[in-house]
Design a protein around this motif. Structure first.
Motif, short mmCIF file in Angstrom:
data_model
loop_
_atom_site.label_atom_id
_atom_site.label_comp_id
_atom_site.label_asym_id
_atom_site.label_seq_id
_atom_site.Cartn_x
_atom_site.Cartn_y
_atom_site.Cartn_z
N LEU A 402 60.77 55.14 -28.02
CA LEU A 402 60.57 54.10 -27.28
C LEU A 402 62.01 53.36 -28.44
CD1 LEU A 402 59.49 51.07 -25.56
CD2 LEU A 402 58.88 50.82 -28.45
N SER A 403 63.14 53.01 -26.88
CA SER A 403 64.37 52.57 -27.94
C SER A 403 64.96 54.02 -28.58
CB SER A 403 64.65 51.38 -28.91
OG SER A 403 63.57 50.53 -27.91
N GLY A 404 64.61 54.87 -28.46
CA GLY A 404 65.53 56.18 -29.24
C GLY A 404 64.55 56.58 -30.59
N ARG A 405 63.40 55.75 -30.21
CA ARG A 405 62.79 56.47 -31.73
C ARG A 405 61.73 57.16 -31.26
NH1 ARG A 405 63.00 51.15 -35.71
NH2 ARG A 405 65.76 50.93 -35.43
N ARG A 406 61.15 57.35 -32.01
CA ARG A 406 59.05 57.88 -32.21
C ARG A 406 58.45 57.69 -32.90
NH1 ARG A 406 58.86 62.40 -28.46
NH2 ARG A 406 56.62 63.02 -29.77
N MET A 407 57.76 56.77 -32.14
CA MET A 407 56.22 56.26 -33.17
C MET A 407 55.02 56.20 -32.83
SD MET A 407 57.56 51.92 -31.60
CE MET A 407 58.76 52.48 -31.48
N VAL A 408 54.13 55.59 -33.90
CA VAL A 408 52.59 55.96 -33.44
C VAL A 408 52.23 54.74 -33.83
CG1 VAL A 408 50.90 57.17 -34.23
CG2 VAL A 408 52.98 58.48 -34.40
N MET A 409 51.64 53.78 -32.65
CA MET A 409 50.71 52.98 -33.11
C MET A 409 49.01 53.34 -33.26
SD MET A 409 53.21 50.92 -32.48
CE MET A 409 52.11 49.27 -32.70
N THR A 410 48.46 52.30 -33.96
CA THR A 410 47.15 52.10 -34.14
C THR A 410 47.12 50.80 -33.48
OG1 THR A 410 47.31 51.13 -36.29
CG2 THR A 410 47.97 53.89 -36.07
N THR A 411 45.29 51.14 -33.18
CA THR A 411 44.43 50.31 -33.26
C THR A 411 43.07 48.94 -33.78
OG1 THR A 411 43.35 48.62 -31.42
CG2 THR A 411 43.52 51.03 -31.61
N SER A 412 42.99 48.12 -34.22
CA SER A 412 41.82 47.63 -34.76
C SER A 412 40.92 47.10 -33.38
CB SER A 412 42.20 46.68 -35.59
OG SER A 412 42.67 47.01 -35.82
N ILE A 413 39.83 47.94 -33.39
CA ILE A 413 38.52 47.27 -32.48
C ILE A 413 37.41 46.66 -33.43
CG2 ILE A 413 37.33 48.64 -30.68
CD1 ILE A 413 39.34 50.92 -30.32
N GLY A 414 36.89 45.70 -32.32
CA GLY A 414 35.49 44.94 -32.34
C GLY A 414 35.50 45.12 -31.19
N ILE A 415 33.16 45.48 -31.02
CA ILE A 415 32.95 45.61 -30.71
C ILE A 415 31.46 45.07 -30.79
CG2 ILE A 415 31.65 47.74 -29.21
CD1 ILE A 415 33.03 49.44 -30.72
N SER A 416 30.98 44.63 -29.42
CA SER A 416 29.52 44.44 -29.44
C SER A 416 28.73 44.44 -28.51
CB SER A 416 29.28 41.98 -29.04
OG SER A 416 30.33 42.41 -27.98
N VAL A 417 27.58 43.89 -28.47
CA VAL A 417 26.91 44.60 -27.32
C VAL A 417 25.64 43.83 -26.41
CG1 VAL A 417 25.46 46.61 -26.59
CG2 VAL A 417 26.72 47.50 -28.95
#
Length: 763
Positions: A402-417
């Motif tokens: 992205l925009s001439g850069r290489r980046m790694v994104m992470t995510t936070s996840i919440g789950i209900s059942v």
């Protein structure tokens, strides 16, 4: 002198005499003026219709009707005015010549209507058209005059003759200008303008005729017989002509009005049809927009809720299970702030595609807005939800260009059942959000399932928020405790750090870690900081006895409050209300708060410093400040965080860091305060390396104002030498220190390796 068949009279003829007893009938003059005004109004009205008609054939018809109204109106005005002329002679009018004058008027009307059919005219076009029309009106007048048959010869005075032509041209020019300017507009005022313009134009047309009549001289031979003028036939003929012409004009105006209404209805009908067509298109677009996100083409919140309700009903009937996953991209705001919102949008598209590729065909993926996504899946056991969440996280860790850069994104996840975490979509979404909040609170890039204690915690926080609002509003329950800060040079208490406590009616005495985050998340932190500031200044104003009059109180300022422009005014107001000198107040701000918006922060701190208030950087070494910025900040003191002190003397690395901070601060002409001092070994180490002030449990825990005076008096009775052991003790406990010749390497505290130092526990 004769010209174009007209006789001009430069001087009195010798063979006759001038007939002076001529007059005009006032009633017929008024009637002629009314006819001229009616013709002018009809011309303006029809010119307006020509300007609004799009059909070419209809424009030709309206031009013809307008020319007829103008021609017969002017001609009737002229003829009625001639009939009003009373002379002691027998007079009659030649019919062919009279008809010829009407034809000339009709030609002038055609020229006028042709000119008015143009949307816009240049000045030269105005002038040329008005000359042609004016000459036509003058020609109509003088041809009509020549139709008069009597025993007298007609002579014209040249100056008045020319003046009548000039008036005709001027009236024509005025008619053109008014007609073009008045054909746009509507309403009562516009109609009144048309009436007024008609009166003016009618006066101009009548003036042309009577200027020509003023130029007329009737010459009769000597000895001619006179007879009284007869007015009965003239009156009847005038009324007949006026009635006919007015009927023609009225019919034309009525037709124009009816056509205007009809055209307005047609225009309204076209507009309604166009609006209906647009509404149909908008309805289709809204159906798309109402259920899909325009950026990612994923289902939006509204579409998700609709599908969620349907799937929930299906699983209730089938006694199955559903899982709701809330996803939040970690630190996404940094992308928008550093690379811009366009880059952020591109990143969201890639992330949406990654999430969709990690899910199954029947799974529902939605974007709720911003960097929030939601996944709805049917499952047989909770392991399926965990596996899907892990697949999403694995996909997210793939590098993104992205925009001439290489980046790694992470995510936070919440789950209900469903059904164990809730029976309705609202409950399940709320519980998934609570689980997401827990994931973000545990360092992000993690997965958490909803549990009952999360709901209890959320309810407790909500209750604490309400009670904190009441405590601030009623000024009840909140207290200030003070921890002494000792000057190592004198051994006396030089400063006091004000620390807020909350005496909760149910939970007892609460430290800031229980309620500061609640205040920050709910917009109460500014009010809380202001309360602490005013209470600290008020308490400081009471410490005036010997040994206390020079004490300085340090007050913490949150990062959110530091961004408020009102802070400067609040500090000044608190000092003035308490009657405290500004140099007795020190404002402590955290390292990360200073780096939030460095330009505006420096400006605000300089204004606070200008009041005389000292400034201290708190928790130094735990944030991401840059030494390049640090030297620009108008600071007085650096406070070393207790996380660097707690392992001294066991940690040589911490000792090196503390040495470096002290040396750096003194190089920048800053005082150094070290907090969290709990052992004599720590105190001796700090004294050996020139720390200016210390505070910690070695001297005292924070105490309320009521216990402060005896505590300070007791501490001040000790001599400096009795505060710490000797250097020999330092060596006896096997402290590894560097001598004066050791080179100290200072590193920028924004180095990621500094992350291993945890912030201190709440005071």
């Amino acid at each position: 002198m004769d010209w174009l068949g007209l006789h001009f009279l430069p001087s009195m003829p010798a063979d006759g005499r001038t007939l002076m007893e001529c007059s005009h009938n006032p009633l017929l003059i008024l009637l002629a003026y009314l006819v001229a005004c009616a013709a002018s109004f009809a011309t303006l009205d029809i010119a307006e219709r020509i300007g609004h008609v799009d059909n070419a054939t209809a424009r030709i018809r309206w031009r013809g009707l307008g020319a007829l109204c103008l021609a017969v109106g002017i001609w009737a005005m002229h003829f009625i005015s001639m009939l009003s002329f009373q002379a002691p002679l027998e007079m009659h009018y030649d019919l062919p010549v009279t008809v010829a004058s009407l034809a000339i008027a009709l030609i002038a009307g055609i020229v006028a209507m042709e000119t008015l059919s143009h949307q816009k005219l240049q000045p030269a076009q105005y002038l040329f058209a008005s000359i042609c029309i004016g000459l036509g009106i003058a020609a109509m007048h003088y041809v009509g005059m020549s139709a008069m048959r009597s025993g007298a010869t007609q002579y014209y005075e040249p100056v008045r003759f020319i003046a009548s032509i000039v008036i005709a041209i001027a009236s024509s020019l005025a008619a053109l200008v008014l007609a073009i300017h008045l054909r746009q507009g509507s309403g009562v005022f516009h109609q009144l303008l048309k009436y007024g313009a008609s009166l003016v134009l009618g006066a101009g047309i009548v003036s042309t005729h009577f200027m020509g009549m003023w130029a007329l001289h009737l010459m009769v031979p000597a000895g001619a017989q006179f007879q009284p003028p007869s007015t009965e036939n003239s009156l009847q003929l005038s009324l007949t002509i006026a009635l006919i012409v007015l009927l023609i004009i009225a019919g034309s105006v009525s037709a124009a009005l009816a056509d205007k209404k009809l055209q307005a209805k047609e225009r309204d009908l076209k507009r309604v049809n166009a609006l209906l067509s647009q509404l149909d298109q908008a309805r289709v677009s809204l159906q798309q927009v109402a259920h899909f996100d325009a950026l990612t083409n994923l289902i939006n919140r509204r579409g998700f809720n609709q599908i969620f309700a349907e799937r929930l009903m299906e699983q209730k009937l089938a006694q199955g299970m559903l899982a709701v996953m809330f996803l939040d991209i970690d630190h996404f705001k940094r992308i928008n702030d550093s690379l811009g919102h366009d880059a952020g949008d591109e990143l969201l598209k890639v992330i949406a595609e990654r999430i969709r590729s990690a899910t199954r065909a029947n799974d529902v993926v939605a974007r709720f807005g911003g960097d929030e996504f939601c996944i709805l899946i049917a499952l047989h056991n909770t392991d399926e939800a965990l596996n899907l969440a892990q697949r999403v996280m694995h996909k997210m860790k793939e590098p993104i260009a992205l925009s001439g850069r290489r980046m790694v994104m992470t995510t936070s996840i919440g789950i209900s059942v469903y059904p164990q975490d809730g029976e309705t979509s609202e409950e399940l979404l709320k519980h998934a959000d609570l689980a997401l909040y827990q994931s973000k609170g545990h360092g992000r890039n993690s997965i958490h399932f909803f549990s009952a204690n999360l709901k209890t915690k959320a309810s407790l926080e909500l209750q604490l928020e309400e009670e904190l609002r009441a405590a601030l509003r009623e000024e009840s329950g909140l207290q200030l405790y003070y921890q002494p800060i000792v000057d190592l040079r004198t051994g006396h208490v030089a400063k006091l750090e004000a620390l807020v406590r909350w005496e909760h009616p149910t939970h007892g005495l609460l430290t800031p870690d229980r309620f500061i985050s609640i205040a920050e998340n709910n917009g109460l932190i500014a009010e809380l900081d202001n309360w602490v500031l005013r209470r600290a200044c008020r308490d400081l104003g009471q410490l005036t006895e010997p040994g206390f009059e020079k004490l300085v109180i340090a007050v913490n300022c949150s990062a959110l409050n530091l961004a408020r422009e009102e802070l400067l005014e609040e500090i000044d107001s608190a000092l003035k209300e308490a009657g405290v000198a500004p140099h007795r107040l020190e404002l402590e701000v955290t390292e990360n708060a200073l780096m939030g918006n460095i330009s505006s922060t420096i400006m605000l701190l300089k204004e606070i410093r200008a009041l005389g208030v000292a400034l201290s950087i708190d928790d130094f070494g735990t944030g991401y400040s840059s030494l390049a910025y640090l030297k620009r900040l108008p600071l007085d003191t650096v406070k070393i965080d207790r996380s660097f002190i707690i392992d001294i003397p066991r940690s040589p690395q911490d000792m090196e860091i503390v040495q470096a901070i002290i040396l750096m601060a003194h190089t920048l002409h800053l005082k150094v305060v070290t907090e969290g001092v709990e052992t004599p070994a720590q105190l001796d180490f700090l004294s050996h390396y020139g720390c200016d002030y210390v505070q910690g449990y070695l001297f005292s825990k924070p105490v309320p104002l009521s216990a402060l005076r005896p505590l300070v008096q007791q501490l001040n009775m000790r001599r400096p030498a009795s505060l710490w052991p000797s250097t020999a003790m330092l060596e006896a406990v096997n402290l590894t220190v560097h001598g004066p010749g050791t080179q100290l390497v200072l590193t920028d505290s924004s180095d990621p390796r500094m992350d291993r130092f945890r912030p201190r526990p709440a005071k």
